[in-house]
Design an enzyme around this catalytic site. Sequence first.
Site, PDB file in Angstrom:
ATOM      1  N   TYR A 196       0.925  -1.321   0.316  1.00  0.00           N
ATOM      2  CA  TYR A 196      -0.198   0.201  -0.050  1.00  0.00           C
ATOM      3  C   TYR A 196       0.795   1.407  -0.670  1.00  0.00           C
ATOM      4  CZ  TYR A 196      -4.568   2.195   0.533  1.00  0.00           C
ATOM      5  OH  TYR A 196      -5.648   2.539   0.353  1.00  0.00           O
ATOM      6  N   LYS A 250      -3.713   8.377   3.172  1.00  0.00           N
ATOM      7  CA  LYS A 250      -4.629   7.656   3.756  1.00  0.00           C
ATOM      8  C   LYS A 250      -4.811   8.281   4.977  1.00  0.00           C
ATOM      9  CE  LYS A 250      -7.574   5.928   0.556  1.00  0.00           C
ATOM     10  NZ  LYS A 250      -8.482   6.578   0.277  1.00  0.00           N
TER      11      LYS A 250
END
Length: 255
Positions: free
Chosen positions: A154, A161
Amino acid sequence: MSGLLAGKRLLVTGVITDASIAFSVAKIAQEQGATVVLTGFGRLSLVERIAKRLPSPAPVIELDVTDASQLASLQDKVREHVDGLDGVVHSIGFAPQSCLGGGFLDAPWEDVATALQVSTYSYKSLAAACLPLMQSGGSIVGLTFDATKAWPVYDWMGVAKAGLESASRYLALHLGKQGIRSNLVSAGPLRTMAAKSIPGFEQFEDAWSERAPLGWDLQDTSAAGKAVCALLSDWFPATTGEVVHVDGGYHALGA
Protein backbone atom coordinates in the site's frame (compact mmCIF):
# COMPACT_ATOMS: atom_id res chain seq x y z
CA MET A 1 -41.10 11.05 0.86
CA SER A 2 -39.76 8.81 3.60
CA GLY A 3 -36.42 7.28 4.49
CA LEU A 4 -33.31 7.94 6.54
CA LEU A 5 -32.19 10.67 4.13
CA ALA A 6 -35.57 12.08 3.15
CA GLY A 7 -35.18 15.57 1.72
CA LYS A 8 -31.37 15.53 1.88
CA ARG A 9 -29.37 17.01 -1.00
CA LEU A 10 -26.11 15.15 -1.51
CA LEU A 11 -23.02 15.52 -3.68
CA VAL A 12 -21.29 12.18 -4.29
CA THR A 13 -17.85 11.99 -5.89
CA GLY A 14 -15.97 8.96 -7.15
CA VAL A 15 -18.57 6.94 -9.04
CA ILE A 16 -16.58 5.09 -11.70
CA THR A 17 -18.39 1.77 -12.04
CA ASP A 18 -21.39 0.19 -10.34
CA ALA A 19 -18.90 -1.82 -8.26
CA SER A 20 -17.58 1.32 -6.56
CA ILE A 21 -18.43 2.23 -2.99
CA ALA A 22 -19.58 5.65 -4.22
CA PHE A 23 -22.17 4.01 -6.48
CA SER A 24 -23.47 2.01 -3.53
CA VAL A 25 -23.70 5.22 -1.48
CA ALA A 26 -25.62 7.01 -4.24
CA LYS A 27 -27.99 4.07 -4.72
CA ILE A 28 -28.75 3.63 -1.03
CA ALA A 29 -29.08 7.40 -0.54
CA GLN A 30 -31.68 7.64 -3.28
CA GLU A 31 -33.55 4.66 -1.85
CA GLN A 32 -33.58 6.51 1.48
CA GLY A 33 -35.12 9.64 -0.02
CA ALA A 34 -32.12 11.79 -0.95
CA THR A 35 -31.57 13.85 -4.08
CA VAL A 36 -28.13 12.97 -5.45
CA VAL A 37 -25.76 14.89 -7.70
CA LEU A 38 -22.62 13.12 -8.91
CA THR A 39 -19.22 14.36 -9.99
CA GLY A 40 -16.99 12.66 -12.53
CA PHE A 41 -13.44 13.02 -13.73
CA GLY A 42 -11.92 12.01 -17.04
CA ARG A 43 -14.29 9.70 -18.89
CA LEU A 44 -17.43 11.65 -18.06
CA SER A 45 -19.56 9.71 -20.54
CA LEU A 46 -18.79 6.52 -18.59
CA VAL A 47 -19.94 8.08 -15.33
CA GLU A 48 -23.10 9.32 -17.04
CA ARG A 49 -23.86 5.79 -18.25
CA ILE A 50 -23.31 4.39 -14.75
CA ALA A 51 -25.53 7.14 -13.29
CA LYS A 52 -28.43 5.80 -15.36
CA ARG A 53 -28.22 2.53 -13.42
CA LEU A 54 -29.25 4.26 -10.20
CA PRO A 55 -32.88 4.04 -9.04
CA SER A 56 -33.25 7.60 -10.39
CA PRO A 57 -30.80 8.92 -13.02
CA ALA A 58 -28.53 11.50 -11.36
CA PRO A 59 -26.91 14.54 -12.99
CA VAL A 60 -23.13 14.42 -13.39
CA ILE A 61 -20.82 17.43 -12.95
CA GLU A 62 -17.25 17.37 -14.20
CA LEU A 63 -14.78 17.87 -11.35
CA ASP A 64 -11.01 17.58 -11.22
CA VAL A 65 -10.14 18.20 -7.57
CA THR A 66 -6.67 19.41 -8.56
CA ASP A 67 -8.13 22.14 -10.82
CA ALA A 68 -8.71 25.38 -8.89
CA SER A 69 -11.03 26.79 -11.55
CA GLN A 70 -13.29 23.74 -11.46
CA LEU A 71 -13.42 23.86 -7.66
CA ALA A 72 -14.30 27.58 -7.82
CA SER A 73 -17.17 26.94 -10.22
CA LEU A 74 -18.48 23.87 -8.41
CA GLN A 75 -21.12 25.68 -6.36
CA ASP A 76 -22.65 27.28 -9.44
CA LYS A 77 -22.79 23.94 -11.25
CA VAL A 78 -24.38 22.24 -8.24
CA ARG A 79 -26.99 25.01 -7.98
CA GLU A 80 -28.16 24.11 -11.47
CA HIS A 81 -29.60 20.94 -9.91
CA VAL A 82 -30.21 21.65 -6.21
CA ASP A 83 -30.44 24.84 -4.14
CA GLY A 84 -27.89 23.71 -1.55
CA LEU A 85 -26.24 20.69 0.02
CA ASP A 86 -26.79 18.74 3.22
CA GLY A 87 -24.00 16.25 2.62
CA VAL A 88 -20.85 15.63 0.61
CA VAL A 89 -19.15 12.30 -0.05
CA HIS A 90 -15.43 12.23 -0.81
CA SER A 91 -14.53 8.99 -2.59
CA ILE A 92 -11.40 10.14 -4.38
CA GLY A 93 -7.94 8.64 -4.37
CA PHE A 94 -5.08 8.12 -6.76
CA ALA A 95 -1.39 7.27 -6.60
CA PRO A 96 1.02 6.74 -9.49
CA GLN A 97 2.25 3.17 -9.85
CA SER A 98 5.65 4.07 -8.42
CA CYS A 99 3.95 4.79 -5.08
CA LEU A 100 2.43 1.31 -4.75
CA GLY A 101 3.46 -2.32 -4.82
CA GLY A 102 6.62 -2.14 -2.71
CA GLY A 103 8.26 0.93 -4.20
CA PHE A 104 8.08 3.02 -1.05
CA LEU A 105 11.81 3.78 -0.93
CA ASP A 106 12.09 4.62 -4.61
CA ALA A 107 8.98 6.67 -5.41
CA PRO A 108 9.99 10.19 -6.52
CA TRP A 109 8.58 13.24 -4.78
CA GLU A 110 6.68 14.30 -7.89
CA ASP A 111 4.63 11.08 -7.77
CA VAL A 112 4.22 11.22 -3.99
CA ALA A 113 3.03 14.83 -4.29
CA THR A 114 0.39 13.73 -6.79
CA ALA A 115 -0.83 11.01 -4.44
CA LEU A 116 -1.07 13.44 -1.53
CA GLN A 117 -2.82 16.16 -3.51
CA VAL A 118 -5.44 13.87 -5.03
CA SER A 119 -6.00 11.56 -2.06
CA THR A 120 -5.48 13.86 0.95
CA TYR A 121 -5.54 17.58 0.20
CA SER A 122 -8.59 17.15 -2.02
CA TYR A 123 -10.69 16.37 1.06
CA LYS A 124 -10.15 19.91 2.30
CA SER A 125 -10.44 21.32 -1.22
CA LEU A 126 -13.80 19.66 -1.82
CA ALA A 127 -15.11 20.72 1.58
CA ALA A 128 -14.08 24.34 1.04
CA ALA A 129 -15.67 24.40 -2.42
CA CYS A 130 -18.95 23.11 -1.00
CA LEU A 131 -19.12 25.36 2.09
CA PRO A 132 -21.22 28.09 0.40
CA LEU A 133 -23.80 25.39 -0.36
CA MET A 134 -24.00 24.15 3.25
CA GLN A 135 -25.56 27.13 5.00
CA SER A 136 -27.65 24.91 7.28
CA GLY A 137 -24.80 22.68 8.41
CA GLY A 138 -24.49 19.12 7.22
CA SER A 139 -22.14 16.18 6.94
CA ILE A 140 -18.96 15.47 4.99
CA VAL A 141 -17.96 11.82 4.76
CA GLY A 142 -14.80 10.36 3.21
CA LEU A 143 -13.48 6.87 2.62
CA THR A 144 -10.23 5.56 4.06
CA PHE A 145 -8.34 2.31 4.56
CA ASP A 146 -7.07 1.82 8.12
CA ALA A 147 -4.01 4.08 8.28
CA THR A 148 -2.97 3.13 11.82
CA LYS A 149 -0.85 0.33 10.36
CA ALA A 150 1.67 -0.13 7.56
CA TRP A 151 0.26 -2.51 4.95
CA PRO A 152 2.25 -4.52 2.39
CA VAL A 153 2.16 -2.97 -1.12
CA TYR A 154 0.00 0.00 0.00
CA ASP A 155 3.04 2.22 0.56
CA TRP A 156 2.49 5.94 -0.16
CA MET A 157 -1.26 5.52 -0.46
CA GLY A 158 -1.16 4.43 3.17
CA VAL A 159 0.64 7.66 4.01
CA ALA A 160 -1.96 9.60 2.02
CA LYS A 161 -4.77 7.89 3.94
CA ALA A 162 -3.08 8.74 7.25
CA GLY A 163 -3.08 12.34 6.09
CA LEU A 164 -6.73 12.05 5.10
CA GLU A 165 -7.66 10.81 8.56
CA SER A 166 -5.81 13.73 10.14
CA ALA A 167 -7.37 16.20 7.68
CA SER A 168 -10.82 14.95 8.63
CA ARG A 169 -10.13 15.67 12.30
CA TYR A 170 -8.99 19.19 11.43
CA LEU A 171 -12.08 19.77 9.30
CA ALA A 172 -14.14 18.60 12.27
CA LEU A 173 -12.35 21.23 14.37
CA HIS A 174 -12.71 24.10 11.92
CA LEU A 175 -16.23 23.38 10.59
CA GLY A 176 -17.93 22.43 13.84
CA LYS A 177 -19.05 25.99 14.57
CA GLN A 178 -20.92 25.94 11.27
CA GLY A 179 -22.72 22.76 12.25
CA ILE A 180 -20.80 20.67 9.73
CA ARG A 181 -19.54 17.24 10.71
CA SER A 182 -16.56 15.43 9.16
CA ASN A 183 -16.21 11.67 9.46
CA LEU A 184 -14.59 8.80 7.60
CA VAL A 185 -15.59 5.22 6.87
CA SER A 186 -12.71 2.75 6.92
CA ALA A 187 -13.82 -0.11 4.70
CA GLY A 188 -12.15 -3.46 4.38
CA PRO A 189 -10.71 -4.48 0.99
CA LEU A 190 -13.20 -4.56 -1.88
CA ARG A 191 -12.72 -5.52 -5.50
CA THR A 192 -13.24 -2.06 -6.88
CA MET A 193 -11.42 -0.52 -9.84
CA ALA A 194 -9.15 1.32 -7.39
CA ALA A 195 -8.20 -1.94 -5.68
CA LYS A 196 -7.37 -3.60 -8.99
CA SER A 197 -4.74 -0.93 -9.62
CA ILE A 198 -2.76 -1.98 -6.51
CA PRO A 199 -0.11 -4.64 -7.26
CA GLY A 200 -0.36 -7.51 -4.78
CA PHE A 201 -3.85 -6.54 -3.60
CA GLU A 202 -4.71 -10.23 -3.18
CA GLN A 203 -2.68 -10.19 0.05
CA PHE A 204 -5.43 -8.07 1.61
CA GLU A 205 -8.16 -10.29 0.23
CA ASP A 206 -6.76 -13.48 1.73
CA ALA A 207 -6.19 -11.94 5.17
CA TRP A 208 -9.68 -10.48 5.47
CA SER A 209 -11.48 -13.53 4.13
CA GLU A 210 -9.72 -15.77 6.62
CA ARG A 211 -9.61 -13.62 9.75
CA ALA A 212 -12.44 -11.05 9.90
CA PRO A 213 -14.66 -12.10 12.86
CA LEU A 214 -17.86 -11.36 10.97
CA GLY A 215 -16.48 -12.65 7.70
CA TRP A 216 -15.86 -10.41 4.72
CA ASP A 217 -17.39 -10.30 1.24
CA LEU A 218 -14.90 -8.78 -1.18
CA GLN A 219 -17.67 -8.01 -3.68
CA ASP A 220 -20.22 -6.37 -1.37
CA THR A 221 -19.93 -2.58 -1.18
CA SER A 222 -23.32 -2.14 0.47
CA ALA A 223 -22.04 -2.36 4.07
CA ALA A 224 -19.70 0.57 3.50
CA GLY A 225 -22.42 2.39 1.56
CA LYS A 226 -24.88 2.02 4.43
CA ALA A 227 -22.34 3.35 6.93
CA VAL A 228 -21.68 6.42 4.79
CA CYS A 229 -25.42 7.06 4.47
CA ALA A 230 -25.88 6.69 8.22
CA LEU A 231 -23.21 9.34 8.81
CA LEU A 232 -24.88 11.61 6.26
CA SER A 233 -28.17 11.30 8.12
CA ASP A 234 -29.41 13.10 11.23
CA TRP A 235 -28.80 10.03 13.37
CA PHE A 236 -25.22 11.04 14.24
CA PRO A 237 -25.78 14.67 15.23
CA ALA A 238 -22.92 14.82 17.76
CA THR A 239 -20.35 12.65 15.99
CA THR A 240 -17.48 14.29 14.15
CA GLY A 241 -13.78 13.62 13.61
CA GLU A 242 -14.53 9.90 13.79
CA VAL A 243 -13.35 6.91 11.74
CA VAL A 244 -16.02 4.21 11.55
CA HIS A 245 -14.64 0.78 10.67
CA VAL A 246 -16.68 -1.33 8.29
CA ASP A 247 -14.32 -4.27 7.87
CA GLY A 248 -15.94 -7.30 9.48
CA GLY A 249 -14.07 -6.51 12.69
CA TYR A 250 -10.61 -7.16 11.27
CA HIS A 251 -9.18 -3.93 12.73
CA ALA A 252 -9.88 -5.16 16.27
CA LEU A 253 -7.57 -8.17 15.98
CA GLY A 254 -3.95 -8.49 17.00
CA ALA A 255 -1.26 -9.00 14.38
